[in-house]
Design an enzyme around this catalytic site. Sequence first.
Site, PDB file in Angstrom:
ATOM      1  CG  ASP A  46      27.746  48.645 -25.125  1.00 50.38           C
ATOM      2  OD1 ASP A  46      28.507  49.529 -24.724  1.00 50.38           O
ATOM      3  OD2 ASP A  46      28.124  47.515 -25.482  1.00 50.38           O
TER       4      ASP A  46
HETATM    5  C1  GLC Z   1      27.479  43.370 -24.245  1.00 54.08           C
HETATM    6  C2  GLC Z   1      28.774  44.087 -24.444  1.00 54.08           C
HETATM    7  C3  GLC Z   1      29.252  44.695 -23.164  1.00 54.08           C
HETATM    8  C4  GLC Z   1      28.167  45.518 -22.530  1.00 54.08           C
HETATM    9  C5  GLC Z   1      26.899  44.714 -22.387  1.00 54.08           C
HETATM   10  C6  GLC Z   1      25.743  45.525 -21.865  1.00 54.08           C
HETATM   11  O1  GLC Z   1      27.684  42.245 -23.462  1.00 54.08           O
HETATM   12  O2  GLC Z   1      29.745  43.238 -24.954  1.00 54.08           O
HETATM   13  O3  GLC Z   1      30.371  45.521 -23.392  1.00 54.08           O
HETATM   14  O4  GLC Z   1      28.623  45.937 -21.297  1.00 54.08           O
HETATM   15  O5  GLC Z   1      26.536  44.190 -23.622  1.00 54.08           O
HETATM   16  O6  GLC Z   1      25.284  46.447 -22.789  1.00 54.08           O
HETATM   17  C1  GLC Z   2      23.953  45.759 -28.937  1.00 56.62           C
HETATM   18  C2  GLC Z   2      23.613  44.818 -27.831  1.00 56.62           C
HETATM   19  C3  GLC Z   2      24.470  45.004 -26.624  1.00 56.62           C
HETATM   20  C4  GLC Z   2      25.894  45.011 -27.023  1.00 56.62           C
HETATM   21  C5  GLC Z   2      26.155  45.976 -28.148  1.00 56.62           C
HETATM   22  C6  GLC Z   2      27.587  45.872 -28.588  1.00 56.62           C
HETATM   23  O1  GLC Z   2      23.605  47.041 -28.576  1.00 56.62           O
HETATM   24  O2  GLC Z   2      22.270  44.961 -27.446  1.00 56.62           O
HETATM   25  O3  GLC Z   2      24.245  43.954 -25.727  1.00 56.62           O
HETATM   26  O4  GLC Z   2      26.646  45.408 -25.935  1.00 56.62           O
HETATM   27  O5  GLC Z   2      25.319  45.721 -29.215  1.00 56.62           O
HETATM   28  O6  GLC Z   2      27.975  46.805 -29.523  1.00 56.62           O
END
Ligand code: GLC
Ligand code: GLC
Length: 805
Positions: free
Chosen positions: A483
């Site tokens: 993300d």
């Molecule tokens: C969080 C989110 C997941 C995403 C991950 C890496 O665990 O829930 O959807 O893939 O972060 O950014």
């Molecule tokens: C933030 C976190 C990531 C997660 C995301 C969810 O960016 O760092 O881990 O997946 O929020 O919206």
Amino acid sequence: MKFGHFDDEAREYVITTPRTPYPWINYLGTEEFFGLISNTGGGYSFYRDARMRRLTRYRYNNMPIDVGGRYYYINDGGDVWSPSWSPVQADLDFFETRHGLSYTSITGERNNVRVETVHFVPLETNAEVHRVRITNTGDTPKSLKLFSFAEFNLWNAFDDQTNYQRNLSLPEAEVEGSAIYHTTEYRERRNHYAVYGVNSEIAGFDTDRDSFVGLYNGLDAPEAVTEGECRNSMVSGWAAIGSHQVNVELAPGEQRDLVFVLGYLENPPEDKWESPGVVNKEPARALLARFATSGQVDDALAALRTYWDGMLGAYNVDSGDERVDRMVNIWNPYQCMVTFNMSRSASYFETGIGRGMGFRDSNQDLLGFVHLVPERARERILDIAATQFPDGSAYHQYQPLTKRGNDEVGTGFNDDPLWLIEGVAAYIKETGDTAILGEDVPFDNDAEDSGTLFEHLRRSFHHVLHNRGPHGLPLIGRADWNDCLNLNCFSETPGESFQTTENKDGGTAESVFIAGLFVHSAPDYAAMAEMVGEQAEADAARVSASEMSAVVLEHGWDGDWFVRAYDFFGNKVGSAENDEGQIYIEPQGFCVMAGIGVETGEAERALDSVGEILDSDHGIVLLQPAYTSYHIELGEISTYPPGYKENGGIFCHNNPWVAIGETKLGRGDKAFEYWEKIAPAFREDISEVHRLEPYVYAQMIAGKDAPKHGEAKNSWLTGTAAWNFVAITQHIFGVRPEFDGLRVEPILPSHMAELSVSRRCRGAEYRITVGGGESPGVRVDGVPIEGTVIPYATAGETVDVEVSI
Ligand code: GLC
Ligand code: GLC
């Protein structure tokens, strides 16, 4: 250092001090009503939606940490204490918290009074039950006053913490007998209320917080408790609570049980009122009657245990290592169930306010849950698919209460659609229920625009194919699995969301990870196309997958590992050409899982690079070197200090991808080593470093660039749970359902010479033993078979499988 121990027989983690390195929590509830509970009684409960239907108030990031919960106080002749240690924090002669499967018991003893509370949500019940068992362990009579405490949240947890100009005028309550009713906003559009009752006469009650606690006191010293008398206050605005005072006389050795019930009730709109202005309490009375005796509580606890026996019977291993067995047989499936229920909504790191159910997260959570309760997985798949857009893209999140896509976040995460294929494939492999592919499912919850579930998968697959960039790789959109890799965002404004801002046209930035995921999901997609009679589609999908593999090897191979992406300018991300962020974990894991470069050597080279560059004592970090400054063209990933989160933290979710990749190469030692490094039961001995619960995975462990290398954050709600379960059970132990049979193909570490697994699948029971033998191969009921796939047996049958390796 340890702060407790596992009790495998009881399936409990036993915490022996209230001062754990962080609150160590558990979840109560299995389907609709849930509670979070820490080892010192902190936490809260809610019905279905932690934001919109929260019963009790909790203040996150508080001081001290974790004050706010369902609390019991003892006033023993002026000596005030809490059996859960918090909130009074008086020293206890004995303290023990046992976190079990959907229940927690907390025992505290002081001055010869022992109080054991067991907290749980009975099956099919929208309430927490707390049985408080008080024993006089001394040889003189005791005259005690027990006080309960729960602070009511005004239902909408966000509003509750922000809108004081309105909210401080709202709270209302009713009291009937020993039951306290929280009725705030019931006068208007709510047809639900809460009850907090006890199966005993009470000596007093409070419903107004300030009357009970005192405006300038804390929960460690509520005035009513220290003075030994409830005020019988009726809340009128300000803050609503429920507190009961029960006076308890105990002869030496005598024991008394009190049963408290904290529940959620709904009335049909036409039956809201008993009489004008008086809430209809019939459903609450019925609830309280179900838990009026300690015997009823025992029965409900036994039913809960049977429920878990049934579920955990689906996969059991005897590996000879108790740490492995307790992860696989108890705690990992338990965490999978919790993540399936909660998605990423409510934990001690997720406030239950901000995030709904994630499209990609929920599909991945399924992978570790589907064997436990397949019918619920089916329902979840249909809910998720119904939020997909007609063009195959997907709402990134949806709301559990309404099951509708979340407009605040919207779409544009281009990996999302493919996870639906992965989820549906796992479901069909587990159950054989191919009929699900023919289910009619709306797009964007619009009943006028629907298609079969297979049609949804088709649009998923083609969404990726039709959205490709200059190198023929999939366009990344706002982000893919990571993300925080925001290649179309270019944010210069503090506070702006990296994930919803997209100010580049999106036509150039490409993801090698999505390509790997595409190739990984393609064979399953093709097989499902065949199931619905679409042979041409299946053939075309296989061709697309091999073309995509070729593109990855041509444009996504960096020489020693797979490239991560191409940015907006067409520059490589995750390449030796870069100064920082030269190698990322995700494409190494997923491309190898997909089989890319396995035959031509790139896969092995990539995983060797992971071992050389990304591995650490505490797990595999996400990238190296970590970014030391903000990169506008990369986004959020470069905002974290080096070693945390996506910027080089050990993001546990994708460690098992590498472990699975290692099994593809036949390297069982490496696979197991990666699995073991982050498995919480293996980290129990370093709990002072790890800090979080030693029985569940955390999303992240600080990476080698962080000063606190090895320290975990964000436990419980993480895709780590599902993927590690998949890695160990399906790939290392090698027992995995496929469309046409149960594959048994262990890739074990060399120290594990023997193993036995029992696996229930499609109603049949497979008893699998793995060991050395004269010649390698698989025998089914004594008869050798070709290959490693055992045709599915009829439901009710037991199949003996011997595997020689
Ligand atoms: C969080 C989110 C997941 C995403 C991950 C890496 O665990 O829930 O959807 O893939 O972060 O950014
Ligand atoms: C933030 C976190 C990531 C997660 C995301 C969810 O960016 O760092 O881990 O997946 O929020 O919206």
